[in-house]
Design an enzyme around this catalytic site. Structure first.
Site, short mmCIF file in Angstrom:
data_model
loop_
_atom_site.label_atom_id
_atom_site.label_comp_id
_atom_site.label_asym_id
_atom_site.label_seq_id
_atom_site.Cartn_x
_atom_site.Cartn_y
_atom_site.Cartn_z
CG ASP A 55 111.75 112.12 87.77
OD1 ASP A 55 112.20 111.45 88.72
OD2 ASP A 55 111.02 113.11 87.93
CG HIS A 113 106.78 119.26 88.03
ND1 HIS A 113 107.50 120.41 88.25
CD2 HIS A 113 107.39 118.30 88.78
CE1 HIS A 113 108.49 120.16 89.10
NE2 HIS A 113 108.44 118.89 89.45
CG ASP A 141 105.57 123.42 88.01
OD1 ASP A 141 105.52 122.29 88.56
OD2 ASP A 141 106.42 123.70 87.14
CD GLU A 151 108.92 121.46 84.85
OE1 GLU A 151 107.94 121.70 85.59
OE2 GLU A 151 110.10 121.69 85.20
C1 GLP Z 1 111.23 117.06 91.34
C2 GLP Z 1 110.88 115.66 90.86
C3 GLP Z 1 109.43 115.32 91.11
C4 GLP Z 1 109.05 115.67 92.54
C5 GLP Z 1 109.24 117.15 92.74
C6 GLP Z 1 108.81 117.64 94.10
O1 GLP Z 1 111.01 118.04 90.40
N1 GLP Z 1 111.15 115.45 89.47
O2 GLP Z 1 109.23 113.94 90.85
O3 GLP Z 1 107.73 115.28 92.79
O4 GLP Z 1 110.61 117.45 92.56
O5 GLP Z 1 109.79 117.39 95.06
P1 GLP Z 1 109.59 117.59 96.60
O6 GLP Z 1 108.88 116.38 97.08
O7 GLP Z 1 110.99 117.69 97.13
O8 GLP Z 1 108.83 118.83 96.81
#
Ligand code: GLP
Length: 262
Positions: A70, A141, A139, A146
């Protein structure tokens, strides 16, 4: 779905890096190994381990093509919170990989729909993704899919929830308004089309999502739960992320992984 429980974050990252390196090394076809990659804090330790392995000559990325999950819409590459910047800073600048093998959605595109269609086509041109590594949001995702995103979604524009903007505001001066409201993201269908999916889940703040994804039903409420329908899905997690699992679930996965393959 495999659930590989490691004692702590460092061990989870080592396990995941060993798994990815072994898959790349076992790939004997002429076509490149196609690796899907995430951003976030969860994969940073995996990237550090893979960098070490690359420098030690234990894995090569010369024949690896990458696709990132993304990118924020409206952030230029040079912005220190763009995922392009993150990936180069944390990984690509430290390994030997041909620049043309790196694919990241263009968050500054004038035509987001066309950019997403191009991305899907390019993935298909390589014969699909061999291994998609991901992380999850609190959440549940996966990428920026989402809650209530279709479980068969493809790469497209996503609106970020207020919750996600609040969580990600730690990188934007703690101001959720500064977090872009939209992103480009691969779809759940794009991820589940991959031959294998490896999702990292670490820390207490992910324990509720972990329980929903592993023990709950397949539901668009927790988009990562789509992995339950995938025959090559692995969750690599740490003890802290297991805090909301039933004792039986926890013991079951420890038990079967004790006798495990790599
Ligand atoms: C963002 C990214 C996700 C990622 C998530 C969790 O929202 N788009 O791809 O998995 O954060 O991030 P973290 O690993 O910092 O908790």
């Amino acid at each position: 779905m495999r659930v590989v429980i490691q004692d702590n974050y460092d061990k989870m990252c080592k396990w995941a890096a060993n798994y990815i390196a072994a898959k790349i090394n076992a790939h004997k076809e002429d076509r490149p190994f196609v690796l899907g990659l995430p951003t976030g804090s969860s994969p940073i330790g995996v990237y550090q381990e893979l960098i070490k392995k690359n420098k030690a000559g234990e894995v090569s990325f010369q024949n690896v093509v990458t696709f990132n999950m993304d990118e924020y819409l409206g952030l230029p590459r040079e912005h220190d919170q763009s995922y392009w910047y993150f990936m180069h800073d944390n990984f690509f600048d430290h390994i030997e990989i041909p620049a043309e093998n790196i694919n990241i959605l263009n968050g500054m595109t004038d035509d987001p729909e066309a950019e997403c269609a191009r991305y899907e086509k390019k993935i298909a041109s390589y014969g699909g993704i061999d291994l998609f590594m991901g992380g999850i949001g609190v959440d549940g995702h996966l990428a920026f899919n989402e809650p209530y995103t279709s479980l068969s979604s493809r790469t497209g524009v996503r609106d970020l929830t207020t919750d996600t903007r609040i969580v990600n505001s730690r990188f934007f001066g703690n101001d959720p308004e500064k977090v872009p409201a939209q992103a480009l993201s691969v779809g759940i269908g794009t991820v589940t089309d991959s031959k294998e999916v490896l999702v990292l889940i670490s820390g207490h703040n992910k324990a509720r999502a972990m329980a929903a994804v592993v023990e709950g039903g397949v539901s668009q409420r927790w988009t990562c739960s789509a992995l339950q329908m995938h025959n090559g899905a692995i969750i690599a997690c740490d003890e802290e992320a297991c805090g909301e699992l039933m004792v039986d679930t926890y013991k079951y996965f420890l038990d079967i992984e004790r006798k495990e393959r790599l």
